[in-house]
Design a protein around this motif. Structure first.
Motif, PDB file in Angstrom:
ATOM      1  N   PHE A 112       0.834  -1.206   0.000  1.00 14.34           N
ATOM      2  CA  PHE A 112       0.000   0.000   0.000  1.00 14.34           C
ATOM      3  C   PHE A 112       0.864   1.248   0.000  1.00 14.34           C
ATOM      4  CE2 PHE A 112      -2.631  -3.389   1.391  1.00 14.34           C
ATOM      5  CZ  PHE A 112      -3.876  -3.110   0.853  1.00 14.34           C
ATOM      6  N   ARG A 113       1.968   1.222   0.752  1.00 11.26           N
ATOM      7  CA  ARG A 113       2.860   2.389   0.824  1.00 11.26           C
ATOM      8  C   ARG A 113       3.388   2.748  -0.571  1.00 11.26           C
ATOM      9  NH1 ARG A 113       7.607   1.053   3.942  1.00 11.26           N
ATOM     10  NH2 ARG A 113       7.888   3.221   4.578  1.00 11.26           N
ATOM     11  N   PHE A 114       3.876   1.734  -1.304  1.00 12.95           N
ATOM     12  CA  PHE A 114       4.519   2.076  -2.572  1.00 12.95           C
ATOM     13  C   PHE A 114       3.533   2.173  -3.734  1.00 12.95           C
ATOM     14  CE2 PHE A 114       8.075   0.934   0.148  1.00 12.95           C
ATOM     15  CZ  PHE A 114       8.861   2.064  -0.038  1.00 12.95           C
ATOM     16  N   ALA A 115       2.350   1.567  -3.598  1.00 16.69           N
ATOM     17  CA  ALA A 115       1.294   1.806  -4.588  1.00 16.69           C
ATOM     18  C   ALA A 115       0.882   3.275  -4.491  1.00 16.69           C
ATOM     19  CB  ALA A 115       0.099   0.893  -4.324  1.00 16.69           C
ATOM     20  N   PHE A 116       0.706   3.728  -3.264  1.00 11.72           N
ATOM     21  CA  PHE A 116       0.343   5.129  -3.036  1.00 11.72           C
ATOM     22  C   PHE A 116       1.425   6.061  -3.575  1.00 11.72           C
ATOM     23  CE2 PHE A 116       0.959   8.795  -0.187  1.00 11.72           C
ATOM     24  CZ  PHE A 116      -0.181   9.516  -0.508  1.00 11.72           C
ATOM     25  N   PHE A 117       2.672   5.726  -3.255  1.00 16.69           N
ATOM     26  CA  PHE A 117       3.813   6.540  -3.712  1.00 16.69           C
ATOM     27  C   PHE A 117       3.793   6.658  -5.244  1.00 16.69           C
ATOM     28  CE2 PHE A 117       8.386   6.175  -5.129  1.00 16.69           C
ATOM     29  CZ  PHE A 117       8.701   7.512  -4.949  1.00 16.69           C
ATOM     30  N   SER A 118       3.644   5.512  -5.914  1.00 21.86           N
ATOM     31  CA  SER A 118       3.683   5.505  -7.384  1.00 21.86           C
ATOM     32  C   SER A 118       2.567   6.347  -7.976  1.00 21.86           C
ATOM     33  CB  SER A 118       3.570   4.069  -7.915  1.00 21.86           C
ATOM     34  OG  SER A 118       4.677   3.310  -7.503  1.00 21.86           O
ATOM     35  N   LYS A 119       1.387   6.219  -7.389  1.00 26.43           N
ATOM     36  CA  LYS A 119       0.254   6.968  -7.938  1.00 26.43           C
ATOM     37  C   LYS A 119       0.448   8.464  -7.694  1.00 26.43           C
ATOM     38  CE  LYS A 119      -3.655   6.480 -10.131  1.00 26.43           C
ATOM     39  NZ  LYS A 119      -4.072   7.813 -10.347  1.00 26.43           N
ATOM     40  N   ALA A 120       0.992   8.776  -6.520  1.00 25.93           N
ATOM     41  CA  ALA A 120       1.191  10.186  -6.173  1.00 25.93           C
ATOM     42  C   ALA A 120       2.187  10.860  -7.134  1.00 25.93           C
ATOM     43  CB  ALA A 120       1.698  10.300  -4.736  1.00 25.93           C
ATOM     44  N   VAL A 121       3.185  10.093  -7.567  1.00 27.96           N
ATOM     45  CA  VAL A 121       4.205  10.643  -8.471  1.00 27.96           C
ATOM     46  C   VAL A 121       3.555  11.275  -9.704  1.00 27.96           C
ATOM     47  CG1 VAL A 121       6.012   9.947 -10.101  1.00 27.96           C
ATOM     48  CG2 VAL A 121       6.041   9.054  -7.767  1.00 27.96           C
ATOM     49  N   LEU A 122       2.593  10.558 -10.266  1.00 25.61           N
ATOM     50  CA  LEU A 122       1.957  11.055 -11.495  1.00 25.61           C
ATOM     51  C   LEU A 122       1.205  12.360 -11.221  1.00 25.61           C
ATOM     52  CD1 LEU A 122       0.560   7.742 -13.030  1.00 25.61           C
ATOM     53  CD2 LEU A 122       2.843   8.705 -13.144  1.00 25.61           C
ATOM     54  N   GLN A 123       0.551  12.396 -10.064  1.00 24.18           N
ATOM     55  CA  GLN A 123      -0.223  13.595  -9.754  1.00 24.18           C
ATOM     56  C   GLN A 123       0.679  14.806  -9.521  1.00 24.18           C
ATOM     57  OE1 GLN A 123      -3.569  13.439 -10.088  1.00 24.18           O
ATOM     58  NE2 GLN A 123      -3.368  15.679 -10.040  1.00 24.18           N
ATOM     59  N   VAL A 124       1.823  14.556  -8.861  1.00 30.16           N
ATOM     60  CA  VAL A 124       2.763  15.658  -8.614  1.00 30.16           C
ATOM     61  C   VAL A 124       3.230  16.238  -9.947  1.00 30.16           C
ATOM     62  CG1 VAL A 124       5.018  16.286  -7.652  1.00 30.16           C
ATOM     63  CG2 VAL A 124       3.548  14.710  -6.415  1.00 30.16           C
ATOM     64  N   CYS A 125       3.538  15.357 -10.894  1.00 23.79           N
ATOM     65  CA  CYS A 125       3.994  15.828 -12.208  1.00 23.79           C
ATOM     66  C   CYS A 125       2.933  16.700 -12.861  1.00 23.79           C
ATOM     67  CB  CYS A 125       4.296  14.649 -13.122  1.00 23.79           C
ATOM     68  SG  CYS A 125       5.808  13.825 -12.687  1.00 23.79           S
ATOM     69  N   LYS A 126       1.690  16.241 -12.794  1.00 20.76           N
ATOM     70  CA  LYS A 126       0.621  17.013 -13.443  1.00 20.76           C
ATOM     71  C   LYS A 126       0.432  18.346 -12.729  1.00 20.76           C
ATOM     72  CE  LYS A 126      -1.765  12.784 -14.510  1.00 20.76           C
ATOM     73  NZ  LYS A 126      -2.898  11.947 -14.175  1.00 20.76           N
ATOM     74  N   ASP A 127       0.389  18.292 -11.380  1.00 20.29           N
ATOM     75  CA  ASP A 127       0.166  19.530 -10.622  1.00 20.29           C
ATOM     76  C   ASP A 127       1.275  20.542 -10.873  1.00 20.29           C
ATOM     77  OD1 ASP A 127      -1.986  18.240  -9.640  1.00 20.29           O
ATOM     78  OD2 ASP A 127      -1.335  18.183  -7.543  1.00 20.29           O
ATOM     79  N   ARG A 128       2.505  20.051 -10.966  1.00 21.20           N
ATOM     80  CA  ARG A 128       3.650  20.957 -11.094  1.00 21.20           C
ATOM     81  C   ARG A 128       4.014  21.189 -12.559  1.00 21.20           C
ATOM     82  NH1 ARG A 128       4.232  22.017  -6.439  1.00 21.20           N
ATOM     83  NH2 ARG A 128       5.671  23.670  -7.018  1.00 21.20           N
ATOM     84  N   ASP A 129       3.214  20.609 -13.439  1.00 19.38           N
ATOM     85  CA  ASP A 129       3.415  20.786 -14.871  1.00 19.38           C
ATOM     86  C   ASP A 129       4.817  20.357 -15.309  1.00 19.38           C
ATOM     87  OD1 ASP A 129       2.388  21.335 -17.322  1.00 19.38           O
ATOM     88  OD2 ASP A 129       3.030  23.439 -17.337  1.00 19.38           O
ATOM     89  N   PHE A 130       5.288  19.282 -14.725  1.00 17.23           N
ATOM     90  CA  PHE A 130       6.553  18.693 -15.167  1.00 17.23           C
ATOM     91  C   PHE A 130       6.195  17.409 -15.909  1.00 17.23           C
ATOM     92  CE2 PHE A 130      10.315  15.902 -14.507  1.00 17.23           C
ATOM     93  CZ  PHE A 130      11.237  16.667 -15.193  1.00 17.23           C
ATOM     94  N   LEU A 131       6.268  17.456 -17.221  1.00 18.18           N
ATOM     95  CA  LEU A 131       5.847  16.315 -18.029  1.00 18.18           C
ATOM     96  C   LEU A 131       7.096  15.665 -18.624  1.00 18.18           C
ATOM     97  CD1 LEU A 131       2.830  18.090 -19.751  1.00 18.18           C
ATOM     98  CD2 LEU A 131       2.870  16.791 -17.607  1.00 18.18           C
ATOM     99  N   PRO A 132       7.616  14.644 -17.930  1.00 17.70           N
ATOM    100  CA  PRO A 132       8.907  14.078 -18.344  1.00 17.70           C
ATOM    101  C   PRO A 132       8.808  13.330 -19.664  1.00 17.70           C
ATOM    102  CG  PRO A 132       8.221  13.262 -16.162  1.00 17.70           C
ATOM    103  CD  PRO A 132       7.048  13.950 -16.770  1.00 17.70           C
ATOM    104  N   ASP A 133       9.936  13.291 -20.398  1.00 15.14           N
ATOM    105  CA  ASP A 133      10.017  12.402 -21.558  1.00 15.14           C
ATOM    106  C   ASP A 133      10.065  10.961 -21.075  1.00 15.14           C
ATOM    107  OD1 ASP A 133      10.308  14.462 -23.609  1.00 15.14           O
ATOM    108  OD2 ASP A 133      12.179  14.905 -22.565  1.00 15.14           O
ATOM    109  N   VAL A 134      10.769  10.777 -19.950  1.00 14.62           N
ATOM    110  CA  VAL A 134      10.928   9.422 -19.409  1.00 14.62           C
ATOM    111  C   VAL A 134      10.755   9.429 -17.904  1.00 14.62           C
ATOM    112  CG1 VAL A 134      12.514   7.481 -19.109  1.00 14.62           C
ATOM    113  CG2 VAL A 134      12.666   8.869 -21.152  1.00 14.62           C
ATOM    114  N   MET A 135      10.016   8.451 -17.414  1.00 14.50           N
ATOM    115  CA  MET A 135      10.036   8.182 -15.981  1.00 14.50           C
ATOM    116  C   MET A 135      10.870   6.919 -15.800  1.00 14.50           C
ATOM    117  SD  MET A 135       6.447   9.074 -14.321  1.00 14.50           S
ATOM    118  CE  MET A 135       5.569  10.592 -14.681  1.00 14.50           C
ATOM    119  N   HIS A 136      11.895   7.033 -14.991  1.00 14.13           N
ATOM    120  CA  HIS A 136      12.799   5.902 -14.767  1.00 14.13           C
ATOM    121  C   HIS A 136      12.514   5.338 -13.377  1.00 14.13           C
ATOM    122  CE1 HIS A 136      17.249   4.347 -15.052  1.00 14.13           C
ATOM    123  NE2 HIS A 136      16.404   3.421 -14.643  1.00 14.13           N
TER     124      HIS A 136
END
Ligand code: ADP
Ligand code: GLC
Length: 510
Positions: A112-136
């Motif tokens: 649950f901890r890392f599922a939450f972490f992974s999902k949050a990553v995408l939202q942070v990118c959208k909120d902060r308008d950082f749209l990476p070419d690659v997520m590593h």
């Protein structure tokens, strides 16, 4: 290129093993080449926002399956004054002393901890308008990101064009958890099948990453071969073989700004290939610190997590006898398995002046042992890459390794005919083989100091800096971006007419 590292460890902020070193080392190299690389990681209890000068950026609302909504705080900091790092703060999930474990027990809610972490990553990118070419993504904790980008964010998302690369640092940890995390992950039931992420009735995070990522790597060419075979793949070989065209091995680099005897600020005295007097002083101080006899006998060092992978039980089977009969000293730093902790803790009592041990984690001591030892023992059963032998070579400390994975790719066994080599290697994962190689190394030490001096020079001259591997990662990133582009094209997204709408949220809403 815009690159986001999704990492559960990052040295020196939070580190359990080599993953933390690789995340910061590779990020620094890419940054120095002008790429816009950033890191996102959880704000663990051990990271203090005040002492690390983090800035609170605001909250983020994370949508998970079953219309669940959880909030996290986002902090921003700079690694080495250079690389932006975002930290996700969630007291309940991450405000604890450990990263994955506490008192040698894995946290029960890691899925649950890392599922939450992974999902949050995408939202942070959208909120902060950082749209990476690659997520590593690194290892199983970041794997769900690859799944989300091919499901929730596959189309009609600002991240639809973002490609994912998954690096497998350790296939021995796949993140396999009870299926009850599936609704929380919010991935549709159609993915809970053996081809994607189901694993004997449980969810396998790493397998999910292997299925969904646009490209996959592991951390040495030799290990890449190994994990494609049934014995080495730990259940994932068939799935990796299906992704063979997008799978490769890239040898880890070393961050020599932290691991060079010329400039290391943690060791008692600096030294170089041209003047080894400082190494003798490092050895003397190491012996003094561990209460060892200050004689001429060589020191064998060990810095390791105490887990089965590291093969230390092979040493335990012969060490008492060898310490009683051969002229060497042993210094051990590590923690983990209770039996090994107990054995090494008590060893100095049985061999006073000959053996020393520190049970725990200490970055400073790891540098002291790497610099002050003469040999460095890494008898791993399997080793995706291994960094300690790479660091040891730089300090003229000859690695004694089992020939597997990255150890095979980095250490050249001493050949008495040609006098070439950078260390000593053995094949058979058996105590007798370890004993034989240790005897061989010590005999060479005693009988042929000239040859040892030459091996030390050859070891110190090896160059494992990040430049070359970073170039290989860039190639993989480009391949992943191309794979992603083709996929979008095939689905008609590029033309603005998506044929597929695989958003499981929409599906579950009917
Ligand atoms: P792994 O990632 O499997 O543990 P690596 O050799 O790639 O193996 O990396 C291990 C890293 O962790 C090295 O930087 C090593 O110095 C460090 N390390 C391991 N155990 C300890 C410890 N007890 N204290 C300090 N550093 C440690
Ligand atoms: C893993 C592996 C190790 C590798 C490290 C960094 O933990 O066990 O071999 O060097 O990750 O990639």
């Amino acid at each position: 290129m815009k690159i986001l590292f999704i990492a559960s460890e990052c040295a020196p902020l939070a580190k359990v093993g080599g993953l933390g070193d690789v995340v910061s080392g590779l990020a620094k190299q890419l940054r120095s080449e002008g790429h816009d690389v950033r890191i996102v990681m959880p704000l663990y209890g051990q990271i203090d926002p005040k002492t690390t000068a983090l800035k609170f950026m605001g909250p983020v609302c994370v949508h998970l399956g079953g219309r669940q909504e959880l909030w996290a705080g986002v902090y921003e900091g700079l690694l080495d004054n250079l690389i932006p790092i975002w930290f996700l703060e969630h007291g309940e999930f991450f405000g604890r002393p450990g990263i994955y474990n506490e008192n040698n027990r894995e946290y029960g809610d890691n899925a649950f901890r890392f599922a939450f972490f992974s999902k949050a990553v995408l939202q942070v990118c959208k909120d902060r308008d950082f749209l990476p070419d690659v997520m590593h993504a690194h290892d199983w904790p970041g794997s769900p990101v690859a799944a989300y980008l091919k499901t929730w964010d596959r189309v009609l998302s600002p991240l639809a064009a973002t490609a994912t690369v998954l690096t497998i640092h350790n296939i021995g940890y796949q993140g396999v958890y009870p299926a009850d995390v599936m609704p929380f992950l919010g991935l549709g039931k159609q993915w809970f099948v053996p081809d994607v992420c189901e694993d004997h009735g449980r969810v396998n995070f790493l397998k999910m990453g292997v299925y969904f990522a646009d490209a996959i790597t592991t951390v040495s060419p030799a290990h890449a071969e190994e994990i494609l075979s049934p014995e080495g793949g730990r259940g994932l070989a068939p799935y990796l073989n299906r992704r063979r065209a997008d799978f490769s091995g890239i040898l880890n680099g070393a961050d020599y700004s932290h691991w060079s005897p010329e400039s290391d600020r943690l060791i008692p005295e600096n030294f170089s290939i041209h003047d080894l007097s400082g190494k003798a002083e490092c050895r003397r101080r190491l012996k003094e610190r561990f209460g060892l006899d200050e004689d001429d006998s060589p020191v064998v060092g060990v810095v390791s997590r105490f887990v089965e992978q590291k093969g230390l039980h092979l040493a335990v089977a012969v060490l008492d006898r060898l310490l009683a009969s051969l002229p060497f000293q042993l210094v051990v730093l590590g923690s983990g398995d209770a039996g090994l902790e107990d054995y090494f803790q008590k060893l100095p009592l049985r061999f006073p002046g000959r053996a020393g041990a520190f049970i725990g984690f200490s970055n400073e001591l790891s540098h002291w042992i790497t610099a002050g030892s003469d040999f460095f023992l890494v008898p791993s059963l399997y080793e995706p890459c291994g960094l300690t032998q790479i660091y040891a070579m730089r300090y003229g400390t000859l690695p004694i390794v089992r020939s597997t994975g990255g150890l095979r790719d980095t250490v050249e066994d001493y050949d008495p005919e040609t006098r070439l080599g950078t260390g000593f290697a053995f094949d058979d994962p058996a105590p007798e083989a370890l004993e034989a190689v240790l005897r061989r190394a010590l005999e060479t030490w005693n009988a042929r100091p000239d040859r040892i001096a030459r091996l030390m020079r050859q070891a110190m001259e090896q160059d494992f800096s990040w430049e070359k591997p970073a170039g290989e990662y860039l190639k993989v990133y480009r391949q992943a971006i191309e794979n992603r582009r083709k996929l979008l094209e095939a689905e008609g997204v590029a033309s603005g007419k998506p044929r597929l709408a695989l958003n499981p949220m929409l599906e579950s809403l009917g």
